[in-house]
Design a protein around this motif. Structure first.
Motif, mmCIF file in Angstrom:
data_model
loop_
_atom_site.group_PDB
_atom_site.id
_atom_site.type_symbol
_atom_site.label_atom_id
_atom_site.label_comp_id
_atom_site.label_asym_id
_atom_site.label_seq_id
_atom_site.Cartn_x
_atom_site.Cartn_y
_atom_site.Cartn_z
ATOM 1 N N ASN A 27 -61.403 98.352 -8.563
ATOM 2 C CA ASN A 27 -61.966 97.401 -9.526
ATOM 3 C C ASN A 27 -62.802 96.316 -8.856
ATOM 4 O O ASN A 27 -62.854 95.180 -9.330
ATOM 5 N N MET A 28 -63.450 96.651 -7.767
ATOM 6 C CA MET A 28 -64.274 95.671 -7.063
ATOM 7 C C MET A 28 -65.476 95.236 -7.896
ATOM 8 O O MET A 28 -66.078 94.211 -7.596
ATOM 9 N N THR A 29 -65.797 96.002 -8.931
ATOM 10 C CA THR A 29 -66.907 95.616 -9.794
ATOM 11 C C THR A 29 -66.615 94.319 -10.547
ATOM 12 O O THR A 29 -67.521 93.721 -11.097
ATOM 13 N N HIS A 30 -65.349 93.890 -10.553
ATOM 14 C CA HIS A 30 -64.989 92.638 -11.228
ATOM 15 C C HIS A 30 -65.264 91.411 -10.367
ATOM 16 O O HIS A 30 -65.244 90.290 -10.866
ATOM 17 N N TYR A 31 -65.486 91.608 -9.080
ATOM 18 C CA TYR A 31 -65.721 90.446 -8.230
ATOM 19 C C TYR A 31 -66.849 90.638 -7.230
ATOM 20 O O TYR A 31 -67.090 89.771 -6.405
ATOM 21 N N THR A 32 -67.535 91.746 -7.297
ATOM 22 C CA THR A 32 -68.721 91.945 -6.470
ATOM 23 C C THR A 32 -69.689 92.840 -7.212
ATOM 24 O O THR A 32 -69.274 93.659 -8.027
ATOM 25 N N LYS A 33 -70.962 92.674 -6.934
ATOM 26 C CA LYS A 33 -71.966 93.506 -7.575
ATOM 27 C C LYS A 33 -72.024 94.837 -6.837
ATOM 28 O O LYS A 33 -72.232 94.873 -5.631
ATOM 29 N N LEU A 34 -71.813 95.892 -7.564
ATOM 30 C CA LEU A 34 -71.838 97.226 -6.984
ATOM 31 C C LEU A 34 -73.079 97.948 -7.489
ATOM 32 O O LEU A 34 -73.176 98.263 -8.670
ATOM 33 N N GLN A 35 -74.008 98.145 -6.599
ATOM 34 C CA GLN A 35 -75.196 98.926 -6.918
ATOM 35 C C GLN A 35 -75.291 100.025 -5.880
ATOM 36 O O GLN A 35 -75.407 99.750 -4.686
ATOM 37 N N ILE A 36 -75.224 101.257 -6.353
ATOM 38 C CA ILE A 36 -75.162 102.383 -5.435
ATOM 39 C C ILE A 36 -76.372 102.399 -4.500
ATOM 40 O O ILE A 36 -76.247 102.720 -3.330
ATOM 41 N N GLY A 37 -77.546 102.009 -4.987
ATOM 42 C CA GLY A 37 -78.734 101.965 -4.139
ATOM 43 C C GLY A 37 -78.597 100.967 -3.011
ATOM 44 O O GLY A 37 -78.971 101.241 -1.869
ATOM 45 N N SER A 38 -78.045 99.796 -3.311
ATOM 46 C CA SER A 38 -77.875 98.787 -2.266
ATOM 47 C C SER A 38 -76.790 99.206 -1.278
ATOM 48 O O SER A 38 -76.840 98.837 -0.108
ATOM 49 N N LEU A 39 -75.828 99.993 -1.718
ATOM 50 C CA LEU A 39 -74.800 100.511 -0.822
ATOM 51 C C LEU A 39 -75.441 101.430 0.217
ATOM 52 O O LEU A 39 -75.211 101.280 1.416
ATOM 53 N N TYR A 40 -76.258 102.358 -0.239
ATOM 54 C CA TYR A 40 -76.906 103.286 0.686
ATOM 55 C C TYR A 40 -77.875 102.549 1.615
ATOM 56 O O TYR A 40 -77.960 102.869 2.802
ATOM 57 N N TYR A 41 -78.569 101.573 1.095
ATOM 58 C CA TYR A 41 -79.477 100.776 1.927
ATOM 59 C C TYR A 41 -78.695 100.026 3.000
ATOM 60 O O TYR A 41 -79.074 100.016 4.172
ATOM 61 N N ALA A 42 -77.587 99.403 2.598
ATOM 62 C CA ALA A 42 -76.757 98.656 3.552
ATOM 63 C C ALA A 42 -76.237 99.588 4.646
ATOM 64 O O ALA A 42 -76.236 99.225 5.832
ATOM 65 N N ILE A 43 -75.815 100.777 4.271
ATOM 66 C CA ILE A 43 -75.300 101.732 5.251
ATOM 67 C C ILE A 43 -76.407 102.160 6.213
ATOM 68 O O ILE A 43 -76.195 102.223 7.429
ATOM 69 N N ASP A 44 -77.590 102.416 5.692
ATOM 70 C CA ASP A 44 -78.727 102.768 6.563
ATOM 71 C C ASP A 44 -79.007 101.646 7.564
ATOM 72 O O ASP A 44 -79.218 101.905 8.751
ATOM 73 N N GLN A 45 -79.002 100.399 7.080
ATOM 74 C CA GLN A 45 -79.281 99.256 7.954
ATOM 75 C C GLN A 45 -78.194 99.090 9.016
ATOM 76 O O GLN A 45 -78.479 98.825 10.173
ATOM 77 N N MET A 46 -76.941 99.249 8.599
ATOM 78 C CA MET A 46 -75.832 99.101 9.557
ATOM 79 C C MET A 46 -75.869 100.200 10.609
ATOM 80 O O MET A 46 -75.546 99.952 11.777
#
Length: 187
Positions: A27-46
């Motif tokens: 339920n992390m969507t209740h306290y953080t913005k979850l956008q699948i595109g930003s997840l993949y971007y963050a992983i690429d950057q990391m």
């Protein structure tokens, strides 16, 4: 997003889609913005920054390849830096209604009361949801997670109490009056 991804990879090696599923399951969507595109971007950057690395690529005939990542020593150091930074960070509270409250005395009291009644109704459900979330996870998640759930619950209860006081003053057409509000016991 970076803190969450690095934190998840502390638990075990995962592919991005699995990380998104765990986020939804918790339920992390209740306290953080979850956008699948930003997840993949963050992983690429990391991965480019050396904070995570590829463990394996799972190939399947019917599905896209799944790249499984693990956290590196550099990623662990970044995680600690981000984690400690979040604990030090003091953010002012911005509520969407705060800007409007100064001028609410000029608004239509009946319409404001109806809107507040709906918000109170929704907030009661949110309070119940957070309480149930906590109760369902007692004894099954670490205390850090329980503190998170209790924090969400207590913030929702505070919001509900505030909305109920505000609603009463709107119903009694008191928003333009001078006076004081009972804050209850102060610590």
């Amino acid at each position: 997003m970076k803190l969450i991804v690095l934190g998840m990879l502390h638990e075990r090696d995962m592919h991005p889609y699995e990380i998104s599923l765990v986020m939804k399951d918790r339920n992390m969507t209740h306290y953080t913005k979850l956008q699948i595109g930003s997840l993949y971007y963050a992983i690429d950057q990391m991965a480019k920054d050396g904070e995570i690395e590829v463990v394996e690529v799972i190939r399947s005939k019917n599905r896209p390849d799944k790249t499984v990542y693990r956290i590196t020593d550099q990623g662990r150091a970044m995680f600690q830096q981000l984690l400690l930074g979040k604990f030090k960070e003091i953010e002012p509270i911005y509520h969407p209604m705060y800007g409007a409250l100064s001028f609410a005395k000029y608004g239509d009291a009946e319409e404001l009361a109806a809107i507040l009644e709906q918000r109170i109704y929704e907030m009661r459900h949110q309070v119940n949801f957070y309480y149930t979330l906590y109760e369902d996870h007692r004894g099954t998640v670490p205390l850090g997670g329980l503190h998170l759930m209790i924090g969400l619950y207590e913030h929702a209860k505070t919001e509900l109490n505030w909305l109920q006081r505000l609603h009463a003053d709107v119903k009694n057409n008191r928003l333009g009056e001078l006076g004081s509000l009972d804050l209850g016991e102060e610590e």
